[in-house]
Design a protein around this motif. Sequence first.
Motif, PDB file in Angstrom:
ATOM      1  N   SER A   1     -10.365 -93.377 -84.968  1.00 55.04           N
ATOM      2  CA  SER A   1     -10.347 -94.431 -85.990  1.00 55.04           C
ATOM      3  C   SER A   1      -9.968 -95.782 -85.397  1.00 55.04           C
ATOM      4  O   SER A   1     -10.128 -96.808 -86.044  1.00 55.04           O
TER       5      SER A   1
ATOM      6  N   LEU B   1      -9.980 -99.124 -83.560  1.00 52.81           N
ATOM      7  CA  LEU B   1     -10.995-100.080 -83.098  1.00 52.81           C
ATOM      8  C   LEU B   1     -10.726-100.582 -81.690  1.00 52.81           C
ATOM      9  O   LEU B   1     -11.658-100.724 -80.889  1.00 52.81           O
TER      10      LEU B   1
ATOM     11  N   THR C   1     -16.098 -94.978 -82.707  1.00 47.76           N
ATOM     12  CA  THR C   1     -15.140 -95.135 -83.801  1.00 47.76           C
ATOM     13  C   THR C   1     -15.796 -94.701 -85.108  1.00 47.76           C
ATOM     14  O   THR C   1     -16.997 -94.885 -85.315  1.00 47.76           O
TER      15      THR C   1
ATOM     16  N   GLY D   1     -14.842 -93.862 -89.568  1.00 48.23           N
ATOM     17  CA  GLY D   1     -13.887 -94.085 -90.650  1.00 48.23           C
ATOM     18  C   GLY D   1     -14.525 -93.749 -91.969  1.00 48.23           C
ATOM     19  O   GLY D   1     -15.752 -93.708 -92.088  1.00 48.23           O
TER      20      GLY D   1
ATOM     21  N   ASP E   1      -7.378 -99.345 -87.867  1.00 46.59           N
ATOM     22  CA  ASP E   1      -8.330 -98.261 -88.110  1.00 46.59           C
ATOM     23  C   ASP E   1      -9.634 -98.829 -88.654  1.00 46.59           C
ATOM     24  O   ASP E   1      -9.629 -99.726 -89.511  1.00 46.59           O
ATOM     25  N   ARG E   2     -10.726 -98.263 -88.194  1.00 44.74           N
ATOM     26  CA  ARG E   2     -12.050 -98.737 -88.596  1.00 44.74           C
ATOM     27  C   ARG E   2     -12.200 -98.821 -90.119  1.00 44.74           C
ATOM     28  O   ARG E   2     -12.790 -99.757 -90.643  1.00 44.74           O
ATOM     29  N   TYR E   3     -11.627 -97.852 -90.831  1.00 42.33           N
ATOM     30  CA  TYR E   3     -11.902 -97.830 -92.273  1.00 42.33           C
ATOM     31  C   TYR E   3     -11.286 -99.005 -93.023  1.00 42.33           C
ATOM     32  O   TYR E   3     -11.761 -99.379 -94.085  1.00 42.33           O
TER      33      TYR E   3
ATOM     34  N   THR F   1     -14.146-101.427 -92.864  1.00 46.27           N
ATOM     35  CA  THR F   1     -15.329-101.051 -93.659  1.00 46.27           C
ATOM     36  C   THR F   1     -15.005-101.171 -95.157  1.00 46.27           C
ATOM     37  O   THR F   1     -15.855-101.551 -95.951  1.00 46.27           O
TER      38      THR F   1
ATOM     39  N   LEU G   1     -17.654-106.007 -83.605  1.00 49.78           N
ATOM     40  CA  LEU G   1     -17.562-105.276 -84.879  1.00 49.78           C
ATOM     41  C   LEU G   1     -18.922-105.232 -85.587  1.00 49.78           C
ATOM     42  O   LEU G   1     -19.280-104.211 -86.194  1.00 49.78           O
TER      43      LEU G   1
ATOM     44  N   GLN H   1     -21.222-102.811 -83.760  1.00 48.90           N
ATOM     45  CA  GLN H   1     -20.838-101.415 -84.009  1.00 48.90           C
ATOM     46  C   GLN H   1     -21.109-100.997 -85.455  1.00 48.90           C
ATOM     47  O   GLN H   1     -20.809 -99.876 -85.839  1.00 48.90           O
TER      48      GLN H   1
ATOM     49  N   VAL I   1     -19.566-102.033 -88.064  1.00 43.49           N
ATOM     50  CA  VAL I   1     -18.345-101.961 -88.876  1.00 43.49           C
ATOM     51  C   VAL I   1     -18.436-102.947 -90.033  1.00 43.49           C
ATOM     52  O   VAL I   1     -18.078-102.618 -91.167  1.00 43.49           O
TER      53      VAL I   1
END
Lengths: 437, 437
Positions: free
Chosen positions: A180, A182, A192, A194, B9-11, B14, B70, B73, B75
Motif C-alpha cells: 500500500s 507509495l 502499489t 489499494g 497508503d495508496r488508497y 485514490t 502518481l 501509476q 493513482v
Amino acid sequence: MDRTGLLTDRYELTMLDSWVRDGSVDEPAVFEAFARRLPEGRRYGVLGGLGRLLPMIERFTFDADEVAWLQEQGVVGEETAAYLRDFRFRGDIDAYREGDLYFPGSPVLTVSGTLGECVALETLVLSVLNHDAAIASAALRMVDAAGGRPLIEMGTRRTHEQAAIATARAAYLAGFGSTSNLAAGRDHGIPTVGTAAHAFTLAHATEEDAFRSQVAALGVGTTLLVDTYDIAEGIRTAVRVAGRELGAIRIDSGDLAEEAGKARALLDELGATSTKIVVTSDLDEFVIAALADAPIDGYGVGTRVATGSGHPTASMVYKLVEIAGRPVSKKSKDKISVGGRKLAWRRYDEAGLLVSEHFTAAPVVEVRRAQRGASKPPGADPRPVQIPVMRGGETVHAPTLDEIREFTAATLATLPSDARSVAAGAPYLTVTHLEEA
Amino acid sequence: MDRTGLLTDRYELTMLDSWVRDGSVDEPAVFEAFARRLPEGRRYGVLGGLGRLLPMIERFTFDADEVAWLQEQGVVGEETAAYLRDFRFRGDIDAYREGDLYFPGSPVLTVSGTLGECVALETLVLSVLNHDAAIASAALRMVDAAGGRPLIEMGTRRTHEQAAIATARAAYLAGFGSTSNLAAGRDHGIPTVGTAAHAFTLAHATEEDAFRSQVAALGVGTTLLVDTYDIAEGIRTAVRVAGRELGAIRIDSGDLAEEAGKARALLDELGATSTKIVVTSDLDEFVIAALADAPIDGYGVGTRVATGSGHPTASMVYKLVEIAGRPVSKKSKDKISVGGRKLAWRRYDEAGLLVSEHFTAAPVVEVRRAQRGASKPPGADPRPVQIPVMRGGETVHAPTLDEIREFTAATLATLPSDARSVAAGAPYLTVTHLEEA
C-alpha cells in the motif's frame, strides 16, 4: 542521498578514538554478523536488508559540521576528528545473498578492513539487518502459508514512517505481491495497490453513492469494501453498481472463513463469478494457514508483517573475530562464538533439499578460492554460501529487488516441507564448526 | 527537510481522487485518532510523536515529479494531480499534549479541515503516533520502575536506523536520561553516552591494555566494561588502571542482582566507593522492578525499549467523525465509536490524582470556548484535556523536548500508585461519553 555516519552509537566512536590514540586503528580486523538464536518456534530466518545496507555503507561519512559537533560533545579528540573527516569504508564485505535462509550461528555478513573502519559500521549494520531480517523472516512464512495466493503488505500505519518503506521492501523480496506504501512504490518499484477505507463509505450519504464514486474514479476492476454496514447488502450493492465484472470485494471484519464462504456463494448467485475476495484484519501466518480452505483470493496483511509477527527484531550481533591475523573469541565455549573468520558451506541431497550447513575457519586466501569455485569441482558438495558484496569499499553485488525475490523463492524450495510448516519447532539446522573442510 | 506526501497508503489518494471527481473533496470534515485498546495488561498509554508529526504535516506536499509518478501509476487523474500540486494542509489540529496519558477511546488528535486534506494525512498521522506512542508507553513504565535511577536508551541496533532516532526521542521524553544514538543527540539535543563493547577489550592483547587505552582517551570518569573475562578480575584491573576515582563499571551478563552485589562489595573493598555500577542485558520494566534492591546506579536498556516491551505498535486508528457538520459513526454500538467531534475532560481529586476522563460531543465553537477556559471557572473540574496545536496549517504549539519531558513526569504523578505498578491490570480509566458536559 544523506550521509549515514551519525546513525551510530556513541561508543563506536569513543572506541575508535581510543584506537586512534593507541595506534591500533589501522590493524587489519574481521567482524562477523550472525544471529545467536531464532525467535522461539521459528525454523529458519531470512536475511533482509543487504541491498539497503551496502549503499548506506558507501555514504557512511561525516561532514565538517558533524565532526565539529562530535568534538564539541567530547566524543572524539582532534586526531580522531581528522580521521573522521576522511572516513570512508574501504574494506571488503562478504555475505549470504539477500533473501537467503540463515540459522543460529550462520555468518551472514563478514566485514574485513582496518579495526577503525570495521567498528564504525557496527550500529548501522545491525540496525538495518535486524529490522529487515525480522520482517523478511515473518513475511516468508506468510507467503508460504498463503500457498500461492497473493499478499498485499499494508502495515505502514503500524510502524515508523521510514521503517514502513523498508518493511514493504522486505515483504516484497519475501514474495508479497504488492504494498500500500507509495514511497516504497516510488523508491523500490514495488507494485502499489489499494482499496478504500470505511471512512470513504461513511463520508457518502449511502454505501451505493460511495461505490458509484469509487467505480467512476477507478473503474469496475476496483476492489470495493463491503463490510461498513451489512456484508450481504454491501455485496448486492457492489454488484448492482459495478456489474458482474467487478474486480474484487474486501472483507475486513467478522469470521473471515465464514464470511468468505457466504460472500463467494452470493457473488456466484449474482453472476459475479470472476469477482475476487480479498480479506484483511489482523492476519498473520497462522490465520492465513487456517484460511487455506476458504474461497479467498488474496490477503492484506498489516500490523503483523510490520512488527515481524511477534518478533520485531532479529537477534543479530556483530562480533570481532580476527585482529592482526589472530582469531579472537570471548570466554564463552559456545560453538557459535568460535574465533576466526568463518567460511560457510551447505550440503544438499539429490532432490536439491538442504541437508546441512557448517563453517570452517579460513584465511582470506581460501575464502577467495572457494568463492571462485576453484577449490571444488563445479556443482559438487559442499557449496559455499557467502559471496563477495563489497570490495575496497565499492559494492560489487547489486541484484534487483525482483532478482532477490526470485532467489528467495528458490531458496525456500530447498527446505523440506516439515521445516516450512507454521507450527513451532526448533531451528531446522544446527550450524556446525568443522575443523577441516 | 524532505517532503512527506508519499509516506502514504495508496488508497488515501485514490479515495481523494474519487472525492475530487464527485465534488465532495472540499466538504468540511473532522477525523479523530484514538486507541481502541491498550496492550494486554497495560494500565495507561503515553502519547508520543506529536512534536515530530506537526513539522511533517507542514511538509506534506508533492513535487511535480511525484505527482507525475502518481498519474503514471494510475493513482490519480488530471484533476487530482492539479489538486496535489497545490496541496498543503491548511486545517486545524487539536491534541492531547505530547507525553500525556491516554486510555482506550481518548481522542488524542482531532484533525479538522476539508475532507481531502484530512484524509490525505491519515497514514502519516498513524505511522508517527503508533510508533512513538508504543515506545513512550513502554519507556515511561521503565522510568517509573527505575525509581529515579537513570536510564540509558541503547536500542538503536535493534530497530530500523531512522526509527532508532524516534525511539531515542520517545524514551527521553518519557524520562530516560540519555541515549547511545548520536543522530538523536544531534537532532534533538538528547545527551549521548557510551561505554565500550566487548570487542574493544578483545581487540587488545589484555584487558588491562584495553582499560588503559580507554582511560587515556576518556579519562578516569569513564565507564569500563568489566565482564569480558572474569568480573572480579575485571573490577580489580579497572580500579588498578583508573584509580579509586573510576566513574563507573558496566556489567552485561550473569545474574545482575548477584553480580551487582558482589561488584559493590569489591569496589568498596578497593576503596572505589564512589564508582557507580551500570547494568545492561535484556532489561525491561519487569527486570528493572526486580532489581530495585540491588546496588545498581543506572540501567542501559536496548531491545525492549526499541520494541515497545512486547508491543511495538500502539493500536491507534484515525476515524471520520464528522462530515459537513453531521456526526458520522460506523454500525458498531461501541461507545468509543460514537460519532461527532469529541471534547475530552478530566477530573482530579483533592490530592491532584486523576479520577476520571470523559468526553462530550461538541461543536467547534464550544471547543474553542473550553480551550480558552471561558466556560468554566479557572481550576474547577472538569478540566479540558485537548489544546490547539495547529491552526490554518501552522503549528501553534511547539514545546521543547525538555518541556515535554517535564510535563510527562508531572502527568505520571497524577496516577495513583496502583496504576503505576508493572503488574498486569486493566486500563486505569474507562473513558465515558457524557451526553451533556
